[in-house]
Scaffold this motif. Structure first.
Motif, short mmCIF file in Angstrom:
data_model
loop_
_atom_site.label_atom_id
_atom_site.label_comp_id
_atom_site.label_asym_id
_atom_site.label_seq_id
_atom_site.Cartn_x
_atom_site.Cartn_y
_atom_site.Cartn_z
N UNK A 437 0.84 -1.19 0.00
CA UNK A 437 0.00 0.00 0.00
C UNK A 437 0.88 1.25 0.00
N UNK A 438 1.96 1.20 0.77
CA UNK A 438 2.90 2.32 0.83
C UNK A 438 3.46 2.65 -0.55
N UNK A 439 3.89 1.61 -1.27
CA UNK A 439 4.44 1.80 -2.61
C UNK A 439 3.43 2.48 -3.53
N UNK A 440 2.17 2.06 -3.42
CA UNK A 440 1.14 2.57 -4.32
C UNK A 440 0.78 4.02 -4.01
N UNK A 441 0.75 4.38 -2.73
CA UNK A 441 0.46 5.78 -2.40
C UNK A 441 1.65 6.66 -2.77
N UNK A 443 3.54 6.45 -5.07
CA UNK A 443 3.63 6.64 -6.52
C UNK A 443 3.30 8.09 -6.90
N UNK A 444 2.54 8.76 -6.03
CA UNK A 444 2.19 10.15 -6.28
C UNK A 444 3.37 11.10 -6.13
N UNK A 445 4.37 10.70 -5.32
CA UNK A 445 5.57 11.51 -5.13
C UNK A 445 6.67 10.60 -4.62
N UNK A 446 7.60 10.25 -5.49
CA UNK A 446 8.64 9.28 -5.14
C UNK A 446 9.56 9.78 -4.03
N UNK A 447 9.56 11.10 -3.78
CA UNK A 447 10.43 11.66 -2.76
C UNK A 447 9.73 11.82 -1.40
N UNK A 448 8.48 11.41 -1.33
CA UNK A 448 7.69 11.63 -0.10
C UNK A 448 8.19 10.75 1.05
N UNK A 449 8.07 11.30 2.25
CA UNK A 449 8.44 10.54 3.45
C UNK A 449 7.24 9.73 3.91
N UNK A 450 7.46 8.86 4.89
CA UNK A 450 6.36 8.05 5.44
C UNK A 450 5.30 8.95 6.07
N UNK A 451 5.71 10.01 6.75
CA UNK A 451 4.74 10.92 7.36
C UNK A 451 3.86 11.57 6.31
N UNK A 489 -9.53 0.47 -2.88
CA UNK A 489 -8.62 0.80 -3.98
C UNK A 489 -8.80 2.25 -4.43
N UNK A 490 -10.05 2.69 -4.47
CA UNK A 490 -10.33 4.04 -4.92
C UNK A 490 -9.73 5.07 -3.95
N UNK A 491 -9.85 4.80 -2.66
CA UNK A 491 -9.31 5.74 -1.67
C UNK A 491 -7.78 5.76 -1.69
N UNK A 492 -7.16 4.63 -1.98
CA UNK A 492 -5.70 4.61 -2.13
C UNK A 492 -5.29 5.45 -3.34
N UNK A 493 -6.07 5.36 -4.42
CA UNK A 493 -5.76 6.18 -5.60
C UNK A 493 -5.96 7.66 -5.29
N UNK A 494 -6.93 7.97 -4.45
CA UNK A 494 -7.16 9.37 -4.04
C UNK A 494 -6.00 9.85 -3.17
N UNK A 495 -5.53 8.99 -2.26
CA UNK A 495 -4.37 9.34 -1.43
C UNK A 495 -3.15 9.62 -2.30
N UNK A 496 -3.03 8.86 -3.37
CA UNK A 496 -1.93 9.04 -4.31
C UNK A 496 -1.97 10.44 -4.92
#
Length: 584
Positions: A437-441, A443-451, A489-496
């Motif tokens: 799930x972390x990898x998929x979210x 995807x919106x910003x490869x430089x993003x931190x866990x926070x 899945x839709x909410x993960x795509x929204x988080x992305x």
């Protein structure tokens, strides 16, 4: 014939640059191929010397001479072992490195190719080019120089050595070789046809298996296991029959091969015996000639076997070159604009569009103005052109005529990488990549931190669900997110998209495939996502866009009507009918 030869030469030149990085290894590979071939041709000469020594001068066969011959045999064997070891390991590794680089180049090029190219090509075919074709190419490129060198040296040196023994016996041997070529070539063609038929059927079997396994839920829900088994058994039987045909032809080929091997040996033994009786050759020479006949026959058969590998390799190179020579079509202009401050104002000015392989216009004179921060909706029947309008904003396709402006800049002048970062999309059919799930979210910003990932998940309303999982954000979602529900899945795509934080947002039927409860949850997430962004919503559920700042009704590739919901429900025809048909 000349054209085909020139085409093959052109294709071979396409892969020459990949060998330049491995030039030293390639030269060593050919050197060891030459050494092993010479070693193979030395054995009959050594055998001749020993047999002649025993038959003609046994008193010369002393312990010292035996040790000498044994030492020579050992030396030749060591050289041959080293050569084979090098070609089998280092040579093949070189081929694998070339294959890896070619696959990297091909994959990167496929990533850069225009969306229309992917629309017009099957994924399975592209995957075949990345795997099977490249394997055929590297097998061809690695073995082709080796085999040409080995076969040429065997035929040439065998002729020279045999000529020194007895020119008449040599001419008899080489006169009979074309018969082997003629009959073996005939069965080689039959084998190739049978093998091709088998590969086509194996492809059909694989497609049926893939189709059945991907649709396993549908199969079970309709109780159609028996139907799928029958389809499988039919294709499985057809595959067996094609293999049966191939092995029958292969059996005949091997039989013909053995007939000619034995024929050549008998011919040499009979002719050689006559020469031996007449004192024209020695017993050792006859033994050497028999050994050289075996070398020559298998060299000829190797040529025929390599013909198929050559065809597979050239075909693979052709398919590789076909993709690599395909233009990306959409490129940055010579001096692309990089916007510093992006507001998100979008304007379509008399936009026309048709696909490159069609004469039919999908969009016809579209004029749309969306101010920065506005929330507009596109509605209309299926096939009207709504999704195409949004695809043009991201430059998945270029307009046929007219222009699209973002912040008064033609999108053709904006750097493509920046344009794609400016736009975030949430689609009806969510694509999640194999991974966590972390990898998929992220995807919106490869430089993003866990926070940052967690904050995006909270905004999308999916954090609590993720936090309840045993592996939390490291939970594996399965291929295409199969372990998650549609709403998850839709909410993960929204988080992305939250993580991407684009100024322009496209919502393409984002809630149409969800149940009413999930739709309400997703709708709240989308409202939060839309805040402060220029938002374009494509919707069939018209109640979800009642509060849009402006609604554009797309009909037949044109903007038929526009206005607020209140205005359209009172003063329009198409929208009113669409809305009434929906609520009824």
């Amino acid at each position: 014939m000349t054209m085909k030869r020139n085409q093959n030469l052109y294709l071979i030149k396409k892969i020459v640059p990949y060998f330049k990085k491995h030039k030293k290894i390639f030269i060593l590979d050919l050197f060891f191929a030459l050494m092993t071939t010479i070693c193979e041709l030395v054995y009959p000469v050594l055998l001749k010397c020993i047999v002649d020594a025993v038959a003609l001068s046994p008193e010369l066969l002393t312990l010292e001479s035996i040790i000498f011959f044994a030492a020579v045999f050992l030396l030749v064997a060591i050289v041959e072992i080293i050569g084979v070891k090098f070609m089998t390991t280092v040579g093949h590794i070189m081929g694998a490195r070339i294959e890896t680089q070619m696959r990297k180049d091909l994959f990167c090029h496929l990533q850069n190719l225009h969306v229309s190219y992917h629309d017009n090509n099957k994924i399975g075919q592209l995957m075949s080019r990345l795997t099977n074709d490249l394997f055929d190419i590297t097998e061809f490129t690695h073995h082709f120089p080796e085999e040409i060198l080995i076969i040429s040296v065997k035929i040439l040196i065998s002729f020279i050595v045999l000529s020194q023994f007895n020119i008449y016996l040599t001419l008899i041997i080489y006169a009979a070789l074309p018969l082997t070529v003629i009959f073996a070539a005939k069965y080689n063609r039959k084998m190739k046809a049978a093998l091709q038929q088998n590969r086509v059927q194996v492809g059909e079997l694989n497609s049926q298996i893939e189709d059945s396994l991907l649709g396993v839920r549908v199969v079970k829900s309709f109780g159609a296991e028996k139907i799928e088994r029958e389809k499988f058994n039919l294709n499985n039987s057809k595959t067996f029959k094609t293999k049966e045909i191939f092995y029958n032809v292969l059996g005949k080929f091997r039989s013909v091969e053995m007939i000619f091997v034995n024929f050549m040996h008998i011919l040499v033994i009979i002719a050689g015996a006559i020469f031996l009786i007449n004192g024209q050759i020695s017993p050792g020479t006859l033994m050497a000639c028999v050994s050289y006949v075996s070398v020559l026959i298998y060299a000829v058969l190797k040529i025929l076997e390599f013909t198929e590998q050559f065809q597979k390799g050239i075909t693979g190179i052709g398919r590789f070159a076909e993709v690599m020579e395909t233009n990306t079509e959409l490129k940055d202009c010579e001096n692309p604009v990089v916007l510093k401050d992006i507001f998100g104002r979008i304007e379509f000015k008399d936009v026309w569009f048709k696909y490159s392989d069609s004469d039919k216009n999908i969009l016809k004179g579209i004029d749309i103005l969306i101010n920065a921060g506005e929330n507009v909706a596109l509605v209309g029947p299926s096939g009207a052109g709504k999704t195409t309008i949004c695809s043009l904003i991201e430059r998945f396709y270029d307009v046929s005529d007219g222009k699209i402006l973002i912040d008064d800049i033609n999108i053709k002048q904006i750097k493509l990488s920046q344009l794609h970062k400016m736009v975030g999309s949430v689609h009806q059919n969510v694509h999640l990549f194999t991974g966590s799930i972390y990898d998929n979210i992220k995807y919106g910003d490869s430089q993003a931190s866990m926070d940052m990932v967690i904050q995006a998940a909270k905004k999308a309303g999916i954090h609590d669900f993720i936090d309840s999982l045993p592996d939390k954000y490291e939970t594996y979602v399965g291929q295409r997110g199969i372990k998650l529900s549609g709403g998850q899945k839709q909410r993960i795509s929204i988080a992305r998209v939250f993580l991407k934080n684009p100024p322009i947002l496209i919502l393409d039927e984002a809630t149409s495939s969800l149940d009413s409860e999930s739709e309400k949850v997703i709708q709240r997430s989308l409202e939060r996502l839309s805040e402060g962004r220029t938002t374009i919503t494509i919707a069939h559920r018209l109640t979800s866009i009642k509060n849009a700042d402006r609604i554009y009704v797309v009909h037949g590739g044109k903007i038929a009507e526009s206005g607020t919901h209140a205005h359209l429900i009172t003063n329009s025809n198409i929208y009113k009918k669409l809305y009434k048909s929906y609520i009824n």
